[in-house]
Design a protein around this motif. Structure first.
Motif, short mmCIF file in Angstrom:
data_model
loop_
_atom_site.label_atom_id
_atom_site.label_comp_id
_atom_site.label_asym_id
_atom_site.label_seq_id
_atom_site.Cartn_x
_atom_site.Cartn_y
_atom_site.Cartn_z
N ILE A 148 -74.57 11.25 -27.30
CA ILE A 148 -73.83 10.66 -28.05
C ILE A 148 -72.42 10.45 -27.57
CG2 ILE A 148 -72.81 10.53 -30.27
CD1 ILE A 148 -75.62 9.78 -30.54
N LEU A 149 -71.75 9.44 -27.35
CA LEU A 149 -70.37 9.50 -26.89
C LEU A 149 -69.64 8.74 -28.12
CD1 LEU A 149 -70.42 7.95 -23.29
CD2 LEU A 149 -70.06 10.26 -24.07
N ASN A 150 -68.51 9.04 -28.25
CA ASN A 150 -67.54 8.66 -29.65
C ASN A 150 -66.32 9.19 -29.43
OD1 ASN A 150 -67.71 7.22 -32.02
ND2 ASN A 150 -66.79 8.90 -32.77
N ARG A 151 -65.31 8.07 -29.70
CA ARG A 151 -63.93 8.53 -29.43
C ARG A 151 -63.28 9.73 -30.28
NH1 ARG A 151 -61.52 3.14 -32.54
NH2 ARG A 151 -62.49 3.87 -34.49
N SER A 152 -64.04 10.11 -31.26
CA SER A 152 -63.84 11.14 -32.19
C SER A 152 -65.02 12.29 -31.95
CB SER A 152 -63.93 10.86 -33.74
OG SER A 152 -64.02 12.18 -34.26
N SER A 153 -64.30 13.26 -31.10
CA SER A 153 -65.61 14.32 -30.76
C SER A 153 -66.07 15.06 -31.78
CB SER A 153 -64.93 15.37 -30.04
OG SER A 153 -63.88 16.01 -30.38
N ALA A 154 -65.40 15.15 -32.89
CA ALA A 154 -65.90 15.56 -34.10
C ALA A 154 -67.18 15.05 -34.76
CB ALA A 154 -64.99 16.11 -35.18
N ARG A 155 -67.11 13.71 -35.01
CA ARG A 155 -68.01 12.71 -35.24
C ARG A 155 -69.32 13.13 -34.31
NH1 ARG A 155 -65.29 7.55 -37.70
NH2 ARG A 155 -64.19 8.13 -39.22
N ALA A 156 -69.08 12.81 -32.94
CA ALA A 156 -70.09 12.81 -31.89
C ALA A 156 -71.01 14.24 -32.30
CB ALA A 156 -69.58 12.78 -30.77
N GLU A 157 -70.16 15.24 -32.41
CA GLU A 157 -70.64 16.67 -32.50
C GLU A 157 -71.55 16.69 -33.80
OE1 GLU A 157 -67.39 19.15 -32.02
OE2 GLU A 157 -67.16 18.79 -29.91
N ALA A 158 -70.91 16.29 -34.93
CA ALA A 158 -71.79 16.22 -36.13
C ALA A 158 -72.96 15.38 -35.94
CB ALA A 158 -70.91 15.52 -37.37
N LEU A 159 -72.88 14.31 -35.56
CA LEU A 159 -74.26 13.33 -35.30
C LEU A 159 -75.06 13.92 -34.29
CD1 LEU A 159 -75.77 10.77 -36.01
CD2 LEU A 159 -74.63 9.65 -34.01
N ALA A 160 -74.56 14.51 -33.29
CA ALA A 160 -75.50 15.36 -32.38
C ALA A 160 -76.25 16.50 -33.17
CB ALA A 160 -74.78 15.42 -31.15
N ARG A 161 -75.55 17.25 -33.73
CA ARG A 161 -76.11 18.40 -34.32
C ARG A 161 -77.04 18.06 -35.50
NH1 ARG A 161 -71.70 20.40 -35.18
NH2 ARG A 161 -71.01 19.18 -37.30
N ASP A 162 -76.90 16.87 -36.40
CA ASP A 162 -77.68 16.23 -37.31
C ASP A 162 -78.88 16.02 -36.62
OD1 ASP A 162 -75.86 16.95 -39.23
OD2 ASP A 162 -75.54 14.87 -39.76
N LEU A 163 -78.86 15.28 -35.44
CA LEU A 163 -80.01 14.66 -34.96
C LEU A 163 -80.84 15.54 -33.71
CD1 LEU A 163 -79.07 10.99 -35.10
CD2 LEU A 163 -80.81 12.44 -36.75
N GLU A 164 -80.14 16.56 -33.49
CA GLU A 164 -80.51 17.48 -32.40
C GLU A 164 -80.56 16.79 -31.13
OE1 GLU A 164 -84.34 19.38 -33.63
OE2 GLU A 164 -83.28 20.24 -35.16
N VAL A 165 -79.42 16.05 -30.57
CA VAL A 165 -79.04 15.34 -29.52
C VAL A 165 -78.15 16.02 -28.86
CG1 VAL A 165 -80.51 13.05 -29.87
CG2 VAL A 165 -78.13 13.73 -30.57
N ARG A 166 -77.44 15.64 -27.69
CA ARG A 166 -76.41 16.01 -26.97
C ARG A 166 -75.09 15.15 -27.24
NH1 ARG A 166 -80.48 15.85 -23.47
NH2 ARG A 166 -79.63 14.14 -22.32
N VAL A 167 -73.96 15.80 -27.25
CA VAL A 167 -72.62 14.81 -26.80
C VAL A 167 -72.40 14.65 -25.29
CG1 VAL A 167 -70.34 15.10 -27.23
CG2 VAL A 167 -71.85 15.82 -29.03
N GLY A 168 -72.14 13.50 -24.95
CA GLY A 168 -72.23 13.30 -23.44
C GLY A 168 -70.65 13.12 -23.24
N GLY A 169 -70.54 13.14 -22.06
CA GLY A 169 -69.11 12.76 -21.69
C GLY A 169 -69.14 11.52 -20.56
N PRO A 170 -68.18 11.31 -19.69
CA PRO A 170 -68.15 10.19 -18.51
C PRO A 170 -69.34 10.27 -17.62
CG PRO A 170 -65.92 11.28 -18.81
CD PRO A 170 -66.70 12.04 -19.74
N GLU A 171 -69.81 11.60 -17.34
CA GLU A 171 -70.81 11.74 -16.62
C GLU A 171 -72.19 11.21 -16.89
OE1 GLU A 171 -71.51 14.87 -19.39
OE2 GLU A 171 -69.52 14.35 -18.13
#
Length: 157
Positions: free
Chosen positions: A38-61
């Motif tokens: 998950i990539l999002n301009r708000s890292s908090a939202r990306a982290e919340a979604l990633a945690r809920d769905l057990e996926v990762r937060v990504g970066g430019p890589e």
């Protein structure tokens, strides 16, 4: 759309966007694409979604390595803005933009991806394919793909 998603495989998929609610396109895409980033301009939202769905937060890589990028933001809905630089993507990447606009359904993101030679699927194509899948279920009929062009034309009218 599904073949593009299946070909990418887990770990090579990036979902851009992370709604703050319990609903939304990014949540649906991430749910359907286990192992995505998950990539999002708000890292908090990306982290919340990633945690809920057990996926990762990504970066430019994650974008540089992605075989499939799904734009679930509203960027490009009302203007020519783009949520990412298609020049940063792999030459074999596929872009799915859930946004559609104008007389063709194409956004600046879709046009830029196609100009670079990438496979790009616009949001109207996604919407029409969802409609067809819904009709197949609702009517109890299989393989209504012949409706694609008439439905797309009707949506653009």
């Amino acid at each position: 759309v599904l073949p593009a998603m299946q070909a990418a495989g887990a770990g090579n998929i990036v979902v851009i966007g992370a709604t703050s609610s319990r609903r939304g396109a990014a949540r649906a895409a991430a749910f359907a694409l286990p192992g995505c980033s998950i990539l999002n301009r708000s890292s908090a939202r990306a982290e919340a979604l990633a945690r809920d769905l057990e996926v990762r937060v990504g970066g430019p890589e994650a974008l540089r390595e992605a075989l499939l990028v799904v734009n679930c933001t509203t960027v490009g809905l009302t203007d020519e803005a783009m949520p990412l630089d298609v020049g940063a993507l792999r030459p074999d990447a596929t872009v799915i933009d859930l946004v559609y606009r104008g007389a063709t359904g194409e956004t600046a993101l879709v046009r830029a991806a196609r100009a670079r030679g990438l496979r790009a699927i616009d949001g109207l194509s996604v919407l029409v394919n969802v409609a067809i899948a819904s009709l197949e279920i609702w009517l109890g009929r299989a393989d209504l793909r012949d409706l694609y062009e008439p439905l797309r034309e009707a949506a653009l009218a």
